[in-house]
Design an enzyme around this catalytic site. Structure first.
Site, PDB file in Angstrom:
ATOM      1  N   HIS A   1       0.836  -1.206   0.000  1.00  0.00           N
ATOM      2  CA  HIS A   1       0.000   0.000   0.000  1.00  0.00           C
ATOM      3  C   HIS A   1       0.868   1.252   0.000  1.00  0.00           C
ATOM      4  O   HIS A   1       0.620   2.195  -0.766  1.00  0.00           O
ATOM      5  CB  HIS A   1      -0.907  -0.021   1.235  1.00  0.00           C
ATOM      6  CG  HIS A   1      -1.612   1.263   1.519  1.00  0.00           C
ATOM      7  ND1 HIS A   1      -2.936   1.489   1.181  1.00  0.00           N
ATOM      8  CD2 HIS A   1      -1.179   2.412   2.119  1.00  0.00           C
ATOM      9  CE1 HIS A   1      -3.269   2.716   1.549  1.00  0.00           C
ATOM     10  NE2 HIS A   1      -2.233   3.292   2.125  1.00  0.00           N
ATOM     11  N   GLU A   2       1.893   1.269   0.838  1.00  0.00           N
ATOM     12  CA  GLU A   2       2.768   2.447   0.903  1.00  0.00           C
ATOM     13  C   GLU A   2       3.550   2.629  -0.393  1.00  0.00           C
ATOM     14  O   GLU A   2       3.749   3.759  -0.860  1.00  0.00           O
ATOM     15  CB  GLU A   2       3.717   2.333   2.098  1.00  0.00           C
ATOM     16  CG  GLU A   2       3.032   2.292   3.453  1.00  0.00           C
ATOM     17  CD  GLU A   2       2.091   3.473   3.677  1.00  0.00           C
ATOM     18  OE1 GLU A   2       2.316   4.545   3.091  1.00  0.00           O
ATOM     19  OE2 GLU A   2       1.121   3.319   4.437  1.00  0.00           O
TER      20      GLU A   2
END
Length: 304
Positions: free
Chosen positions: A134-135
């Site tokens: 996600h990051e």
């Protein structure tokens, strides 16, 4: 978010900053605020990531770390970056029991990802992989520059608004206007906060989707988000509490207490995000947290 959107955001924040300067000090205050804002924009463009990492107590994980958990963490981030077609980012750790993570940097070549010790100890490696994917999606979508610059400027706007408490705005004849001063102290931080909230909510759904594609299993991230929310409610993140203007950079709200997905929340509700990820897992044909849709390009990590 692209560079054009970042410039639009910088313009909006600068206009707000200059407007407060005018209300506090008239034409002179406006000119001073404009000069200060211009300098801050340039500084934030090049240094906002360093400011954020320092303020959040992040320490870089060395390549030769003897900590097995951190070494495995670095390996998994490297593998995920390879799968996403990104340069390997710098990896940081934040010593706090609250599970959370964020990414920063002005572009993929200067990116960094950070996770708390609570995240690594509370989540499985698959769940951590979902979070870091996600990051990395934020890095790939170039959200990170917008996020970190916004945090820096929002904090500055809050400080400028506080000056109104001591100096107060002036009317056209130079007389003090305490009503306007109170309005500035309330409305200026609120306006900056609304910009942060809008950015945070919209970008999280996009990064959830791309992150699930990178790691190959939306359920890893869905399970991680549920654990992070429970952990964030139970644990204090002292770095985030000291700099609440930066709360929106985290994958989940690091400030204690949060409400549903409404106008004043800095993040979408976890339930909404998990529901979207589970729908995506169904579309991908993934039914278990032990599955992946696509094999990694090299064998590494517990899920390779």
């Amino acid at each position: 978010m692209g560079t054009a959107k970042t410039f639009v955001l910088l313009s909006m924040m600068t206009a707000l900053f200059v407007g407060i300067g005018f209300m506090v000090g008239g034409t002179t205050g406006m000119i001073i605020a404009f000069v200060v804002a211009a300098g801050m924009n340039v500084f934030a463009w090049w240094n906002s990531d360093k400011i954020v990492l320092k303020m959040q107590g992040a320490k870089e994980v060395p390549l030769d770390t003897g900590n097995q958990m951190l070494r495995a963490f670095r390996q998994d981030v490297a593998l995920l970056a390879e799968r996403a077609g990104l340069p390997e980012p710098k990896v940081y750790i934040i010593d706090t029991p609250q599970p959370n993570a964020f990414a920063t940097g002005r572009d993929p070549s200067n990116a960094a990802v950070a996770a708390t010790t609570g995240l690594l100890s509370m989540l499985t490696r698959e769940e951590v992989a979902g979070v870091m994917a996600h990051e990395l999606a934020h890095v790939q979508n170039r959200d990170t520059l917008t996020m970190t610059v916004t945090a820096t400027l929002a904090g500055a706007i809050g400080m400028l608004a506080n000056f109104a408490m001591f100096f107060g705005p002036r009317d056209s004849e130079g007389r003090a206007n305490p009503v306007a001063g109170i309005a500035i102290m309330i409305l200026a931080p609120l306006a900056a906060g609304l910009v942060q909230m809008a950015i945070s909510r919209s970008r999280e759904y996009v990064a959830d989707k791309r992150g699930a594609e990178i790691c190959g299993n939306p359920l890893w991230l869905a399970s991680a988000l549920e654990k992070i929310e429970r952990g964030a409610r139970a644990q204090i993140n002292p770095y985030a509490e000291r700099s609440p203007a930066m709360a929106h950079i985290y994958i989940s709200n690091p400030l204690n207490g949060r409400g549903p997905d409404n106008f004043f929340s800095t993040h979408p509700s976890t339930a909404n995000r998990v529901e979207a990820l589970r729908r995506m897992a169904g579309e991908m044909g993934v039914s278990s947290v032990r599955e992946t849709q696509a094999a990694p390009r090299r064998a590494a990590g517990p899920w390779g």
